[in-house]
Design a protein around this motif. Structure first.
Motif, PDB file in Angstrom:
ATOM      1  N   SER A  95       0.830  -1.203   0.000  1.00 46.25           N
ATOM      2  CA  SER A  95       0.000   0.000   0.000  1.00 46.25           C
ATOM      3  C   SER A  95       0.867   1.257   0.000  1.00 46.25           C
ATOM      4  CB  SER A  95      -0.913  -0.005   1.229  1.00 46.25           C
ATOM      5  OG  SER A  95      -1.694   1.160   1.284  1.00 46.25           O
ATOM      6  N   GLY A  96       1.984   1.209   0.755  1.00 50.47           N
ATOM      7  CA  GLY A  96       2.866   2.369   0.804  1.00 50.47           C
ATOM      8  C   GLY A  96       3.494   2.679  -0.537  1.00 50.47           C
ATOM      9  N   LEU A  97       3.896   1.632  -1.268  1.00 48.91           N
ATOM     10  CA  LEU A  97       4.513   1.848  -2.575  1.00 48.91           C
ATOM     11  C   LEU A  97       3.498   2.340  -3.605  1.00 48.91           C
ATOM     12  CD1 LEU A  97       6.835  -1.280  -2.716  1.00 48.91           C
ATOM     13  CD2 LEU A  97       7.545   1.104  -2.505  1.00 48.91           C
ATOM     14  N   LYS A  98       2.266   1.860  -3.480  1.00 49.76           N
ATOM     15  CA  LYS A  98       1.244   2.266  -4.451  1.00 49.76           C
ATOM     16  C   LYS A  98       0.702   3.660  -4.170  1.00 49.76           C
ATOM     17  CE  LYS A  98      -0.566  -2.253  -5.872  1.00 49.76           C
ATOM     18  NZ  LYS A  98      -1.775  -3.125  -5.916  1.00 49.76           N
ATOM     19  N   ASN A  99       0.574   3.989  -2.900  1.00 47.75           N
ATOM     20  CA  ASN A  99      -0.116   5.228  -2.543  1.00 47.75           C
ATOM     21  C   ASN A  99       0.756   6.254  -1.831  1.00 47.75           C
ATOM     22  OD1 ASN A  99      -2.786   4.112  -3.329  1.00 47.75           O
ATOM     23  ND2 ASN A  99      -2.393   2.733  -1.626  1.00 47.75           N
ATOM     24  N   GLY A 100       1.988   5.865  -1.510  1.00 41.81           N
ATOM     25  CA  GLY A 100       2.849   6.776  -0.761  1.00 41.81           C
ATOM     26  C   GLY A 100       2.761   6.478   0.721  1.00 41.81           C
ATOM     27  N   TYR A 101       3.921   6.317   1.363  1.00 40.72           N
ATOM     28  CA  TYR A 101       3.923   5.984   2.786  1.00 40.72           C
ATOM     29  C   TYR A 101       3.378   7.127   3.635  1.00 40.72           C
ATOM     30  CZ  TYR A 101       6.721   1.799   1.927  1.00 40.72           C
ATOM     31  OH  TYR A 101       7.153   0.573   1.515  1.00 40.72           O
ATOM     32  N   ASN A 102       3.746   8.342   3.283  1.00 42.89           N
ATOM     33  CA  ASN A 102       3.329   9.506   4.066  1.00 42.89           C
ATOM     34  C   ASN A 102       2.695  10.538   3.132  1.00 42.89           C
ATOM     35  OD1 ASN A 102       4.658   8.510   6.494  1.00 42.89           O
ATOM     36  ND2 ASN A 102       6.572   8.997   5.429  1.00 42.89           N
ATOM     37  N   ILE A 103       2.133  11.576   3.724  1.00 44.17           N
ATOM     38  CA  ILE A 103       1.629  12.685   2.917  1.00 44.17           C
ATOM     39  C   ILE A 103       2.813  13.314   2.183  1.00 44.17           C
ATOM     40  CG2 ILE A 103       0.534  14.955   2.991  1.00 44.17           C
ATOM     41  CD1 ILE A 103      -0.997  14.035   5.448  1.00 44.17           C
ATOM     42  N   LYS A 104       2.713  13.405   0.873  1.00 47.14           N
ATOM     43  CA  LYS A 104       3.853  13.857   0.077  1.00 47.14           C
ATOM     44  C   LYS A 104       3.800  15.349  -0.230  1.00 47.14           C
ATOM     45  CE  LYS A 104       6.625  12.379  -3.865  1.00 47.14           C
ATOM     46  NZ  LYS A 104       6.737  11.414  -4.981  1.00 47.14           N
ATOM     47  N   TYR A 105       2.589  15.889  -0.346  1.00 43.34           N
ATOM     48  CA  TYR A 105       2.453  17.301  -0.691  1.00 43.34           C
ATOM     49  C   TYR A 105       1.469  17.984   0.253  1.00 43.34           C
ATOM     50  CZ  TYR A 105       4.259  15.622  -5.193  1.00 43.34           C
ATOM     51  OH  TYR A 105       5.001  15.024  -6.174  1.00 43.34           O
ATOM     52  N   VAL A 106       1.732  19.242   0.520  1.00 36.74           N
ATOM     53  CA  VAL A 106       0.737  20.127   1.124  1.00 36.74           C
ATOM     54  C   VAL A 106       0.323  21.106   0.033  1.00 36.74           C
ATOM     55  CG1 VAL A 106       0.319  21.955   2.793  1.00 36.74           C
ATOM     56  CG2 VAL A 106       1.568  19.920   3.479  1.00 36.74           C
ATOM     57  N   ILE A 107      -0.943  21.088  -0.329  1.00 31.37           N
ATOM     58  CA  ILE A 107      -1.447  21.949  -1.400  1.00 31.37           C
ATOM     59  C   ILE A 107      -2.283  23.052  -0.766  1.00 31.37           C
ATOM     60  CG2 ILE A 107      -2.804  22.038  -3.521  1.00 31.37           C
ATOM     61  CD1 ILE A 107      -2.181  19.080  -3.926  1.00 31.37           C
ATOM     62  N   VAL A 158       1.756  24.363  -4.109  1.00 32.65           N
ATOM     63  CA  VAL A 158       2.054  22.954  -3.838  1.00 32.65           C
ATOM     64  C   VAL A 158       3.418  22.867  -3.169  1.00 32.65           C
ATOM     65  CG1 VAL A 158       2.359  20.653  -4.815  1.00 32.65           C
ATOM     66  CG2 VAL A 158       0.694  22.228  -5.826  1.00 32.65           C
ATOM     67  N   VAL A 159       3.434  22.370  -1.923  1.00 35.99           N
ATOM     68  CA  VAL A 159       4.669  22.292  -1.146  1.00 35.99           C
ATOM     69  C   VAL A 159       5.013  20.821  -0.911  1.00 35.99           C
ATOM     70  CG1 VAL A 159       5.831  22.941   0.982  1.00 35.99           C
ATOM     71  CG2 VAL A 159       4.077  24.445   0.000  1.00 35.99           C
ATOM     72  N   PRO A 160       6.108  20.299  -1.474  1.00 40.57           N
ATOM     73  CA  PRO A 160       6.490  18.899  -1.227  1.00 40.57           C
ATOM     74  C   PRO A 160       7.008  18.724   0.197  1.00 40.57           C
ATOM     75  CG  PRO A 160       8.170  19.988  -2.534  1.00 40.57           C
ATOM     76  CD  PRO A 160       7.038  20.970  -2.394  1.00 40.57           C
ATOM     77  N   LEU A 161       6.703  17.557   0.794  1.00 43.95           N
ATOM     78  CA  LEU A 161       7.159  17.248   2.144  1.00 43.95           C
ATOM     79  C   LEU A 161       8.290  16.230   2.088  1.00 43.95           C
ATOM     80  CD1 LEU A 161       3.755  16.878   4.039  1.00 43.95           C
ATOM     81  CD2 LEU A 161       5.239  18.879   3.918  1.00 43.95           C
ATOM     82  N   LYS A 162       9.192  16.310   3.048  1.00 47.51           N
ATOM     83  CA  LYS A 162      10.301  15.370   3.125  1.00 47.51           C
ATOM     84  C   LYS A 162       9.792  14.030   3.640  1.00 47.51           C
ATOM     85  CE  LYS A 162      14.886  14.724   5.147  1.00 47.51           C
ATOM     86  NZ  LYS A 162      15.918  15.279   6.061  1.00 47.51           N
TER      87      LYS A 162
END
Length: 295
Positions: free
Chosen positions: A108-120, A183-187
């Motif tokens: 699920s993490g690989l398909k959808n991203g482990y964490n929130i990736k962007y703050v829009i 759009v702000v990318p998160l680490k």
């Protein structure tokens, strides 16, 4: 469960009754099993349990020829378990559940991203107007929903890795940008090493619970495993000699009975051991071992 049937000439014939389809019948009194039920639908279809259940008496060790067919229940007797043996995997039930959750989590993490990736960031009144017309609340709500879905489709999922997003904005009279989408990318702070350690600990707990040394189960990779050739040889010989006697005795019990019933009193029943050695001691790396696990 061993099914013992007598031929017309009195010869006992042994066969296995699978533990998934064999159950102990309800005792008439006390904790002594007197009957076994055999049904392929145990644990699955309730309708199939209403008919087609074979009932066989328990093997009577004092009067072994009392029944033409009976069930021998071989098990390790443990206090608090009057009917069935204690499943060793129960000791690692939580570890098994944890290990089964790790793989779906990573998928699920690989398909959808482990964490929130962007703050829009979007101005609250961004969709309140269209041209010079003020929209009603339902239209505004629909625009927000449509836009959110499009952004999710654009940025989420395995097909949308490293995508770029182009946003057009207006400038005011002073030449500065007016409020627009930001759009702000998160680490990503995810650490695979932490999950790897949990996975390793779970597998060590599971193999130990079922009576297999982790090195032999191949679940202790790396420098901590003790997985050199000499260490594996020592562990394999130890496992064979000291962790199998009880289980071997249980397996041999009905065989011993059958041999005695057929008059073979001078036959030695045993498991053939193979002791691992160094190649200089034996070219094949193995040699016959004196078997102490006879019954």
């Amino acid at each position: 469960f061993t099914r013992i049937e007598y031929e017309p000439d009195g010869t006992p014939v042994l066969s296995v009754s699978d533990c998934f389809i064999t159950r102990i019948g309800r005792p008439a009194s006390g904790n002594k099993a007197t009957e076994f039920h055999i049904n392929p639908y145990f644990g699955s279809h309730a309708a199939g349990l209403q008919s087609g259940t074979d009932k066989l008496p328990a093997f009577d060790r004092k009067r072994p020829d009392q029944h033409v067919a009976s069930i021998w229940h071989g098990r390790e007797y443990i206090s608090g378990q009057p009917f069935y043996a204690f499943p060793s995997w129960w000791c690692s039930r939580d570890w098994i559940e944890l290990a089964n959750l790790i793989a779906p989590f990573h998928i699920s993490g690989l398909k959808n991203g482990y964490n929130i990736k962007y703050v829009i960031k979007v101005p609250k009144d961004y969709f309140d107007k269209e041209g010079g017309r003020t929209l009603d609340p339902k239209e505004v709500q629909k625009k927000w929903a449509d836009w959110t879905q499009k952004m999710s489709d654009w940025l989420a999922g395995t097909d949308n890795v490293n995508k770029a997003l182009i946003v057009r904005y207006l400038r005011g009279d002073d030449g500065k940008a007016l409020d627009a989408i930001d759009v702000v990318p998160l680490k990503n702070e995810n650490s695979d090493d932490a999950y790897s350690k949990v996975w390793e600990m779970a597998n060590i707990g599971i193999t130990n619970a079922v009576g297999i040394l982790p090195v032999l189960g191949g679940v202790t990779p790396g420098s901590k495993s003790g997985d050199s050739g000499s260490q594996i040889r020592v562990v394999a010989n130890y496992q064979q000699s000291y962790r199998t006697p009880v289980h071997r005795k249980i397996i041999l019990e009905p065989i011993n009975f059958a041999l005695r019933a057929m008059g073979y009193t001078d036959v030695v029943r045993l498991f053939k051991d193979v002791q691992l050695t160094t190649l200089d001691a034996a070219p094949s790396g193995t040699q016959p071992a004196v078997n102490a696990n006879t019954a």
